[in-house]
Scaffold this active site. Sequence first.
Site, PDB file in Angstrom:
ATOM      1  N   ASP A   1     -49.462  -2.392  -6.039  1.00 58.74           N
ATOM      2  CA  ASP A   1     -48.390  -1.614  -6.657  1.00 58.74           C
ATOM      3  C   ASP A   1     -48.157  -0.276  -5.955  1.00 58.74           C
ATOM      4  OD1 ASP A   1     -48.426  -3.661  -8.603  1.00 58.74           O
ATOM      5  OD2 ASP A   1     -49.893  -2.562  -9.798  1.00 58.74           O
TER       6      ASP A   1
ATOM      7  N   GLU B   1     -39.215  -6.034 -13.322  1.00 54.99           N
ATOM      8  CA  GLU B   1     -40.155  -4.927 -13.488  1.00 54.99           C
ATOM      9  C   GLU B   1     -40.146  -4.056 -12.235  1.00 54.99           C
ATOM     10  OE1 GLU B   1     -43.854  -6.923 -14.209  1.00 54.99           O
ATOM     11  OE2 GLU B   1     -43.753  -8.053 -12.362  1.00 54.99           O
TER      12      GLU B   1
END
Length: 478
Positions: free
Chosen positions: A16, A181
């Site tokens: 991430d 997302e």
Amino acid sequence: MTAMFGDPVLPGFRPDPSVCRVGADYYLVTSSFEWFPGLPVFHSRDLVNWRRLGSALDRPSQLGLDGCEPSRGLFAPTIRHHDGVFHLVCTLMDGAGHFVVTATDPAGPWSQPHWLDGEGFDPSLFFDDDGRAWFTAARVVDEAAGFTEIWMREYLPGERRLTGPEHVLWSGSRPGARWSEAPHLYRIDGTYLLLTAEGGTDVDHSVVAARAGHVTGPYVGAPDNPVLPPSTGPVTCTGHADLVQTPNGDWRAVLLGVRPGSALGRETFLAWIAWDDGWPVFSPVVHTDLRRPLHDDFTGLSPDWSALRTPRTPFWTTGDDGLHLGLRPERLGERTTPSLLVRPQLHPDCDVSTELHFTPGAPDEQAGLAVVLDDDTHLLFLRTAEGLSLFHGRKVLARTPAPPGPARLGVRIRGFGHTFAHAAPDGAWQDLATLEATFLTPLFTSVQLGLYATSNGRPSTARARFAWFDVTYPGPTP
């Protein structure tokens, strides 16, 4: 629009990624989940060679990870810079939710968390040219179906809080899209670009894009979404991208990807960005990451070492004679903070070893080498009262008598193949057991390598000393 290939710019447990640039300097953060210190911060001048500066959450007083479940905790941070201040937003899952920490120096110290309103995960910040700032995040609409939406509120940087009405920006590139997302907003040539991930952080992971004339929308998707389709290899699961512009005006993206067939999990990769009618085009990249052998003699504790959850008091000391771990009652397999220090496995094939100085003074005292995915999934090669013992969880897989004095403990890792071996300090290595550890397959986190000591539920004042910790690589180093 092709899939990624090549080696990661940040190998191992680096999922991430988010990046920002200040002048000629790039700063990057990644998720850290249940591991402490939380939210590692890196610096680079070329987006390829990165140096660890520290962590944004390095003090127990900032927030606690006590009781945190595996693969929960700190999800998907975003780092941005505005008016001389770094703002880092993240979500404490199963906790108080979204928060922001700030710093004038990315090496720290970072502030105490300022908690922000709102549901969901994967928060991001966008500082517009008109002086206003905006907070975006994803939230679940129907978990069973994987339906999510991206929402936004205005962010007041000086007050570190959200204000004003909420705006729903996006729910996916097509009807039935799953797990929209990782939102990031940019203003490029006067147009607002929304970049998101889609498909879930697995083999269907992708990057989609949408544009709008106003920051609150409406957003219209790219005609060729996804702009980075799911990859079939040799790097898979690519997505969760964040764009950054170089000083000469070019664009790059950092994103996560997975090298299949290993326990390395989600790593940070780099892509070059071209533009087609205002839409980003992700180009394939080849980068060879140098396999640098590691020798740590513990004159200090490198920031690359992590503890599980939040240690309220240090259980380790370092010095000229190595690392000392105190034997504590806590043990792996419990939602506590055991006497464990680990660092990410960086390559599928490596050789790990340490020299242990420890003799159990009680039946439950143990110390040695750890290969850890999480509390519930790990391999431990320990000096015990019964000898040198290899554990999968609490199950003994192999055992051999332990000679008196110090012992070297090691593991040769080849993909999921693990061969554990031992030696006297000046003796030859002897193999104890080999196993195919496919149960170490990661989901959100990845395998980490380190050192462990426990008294298994009983009080103890004993300490285990590790003279050094080595990681080397087979074959020629590129």
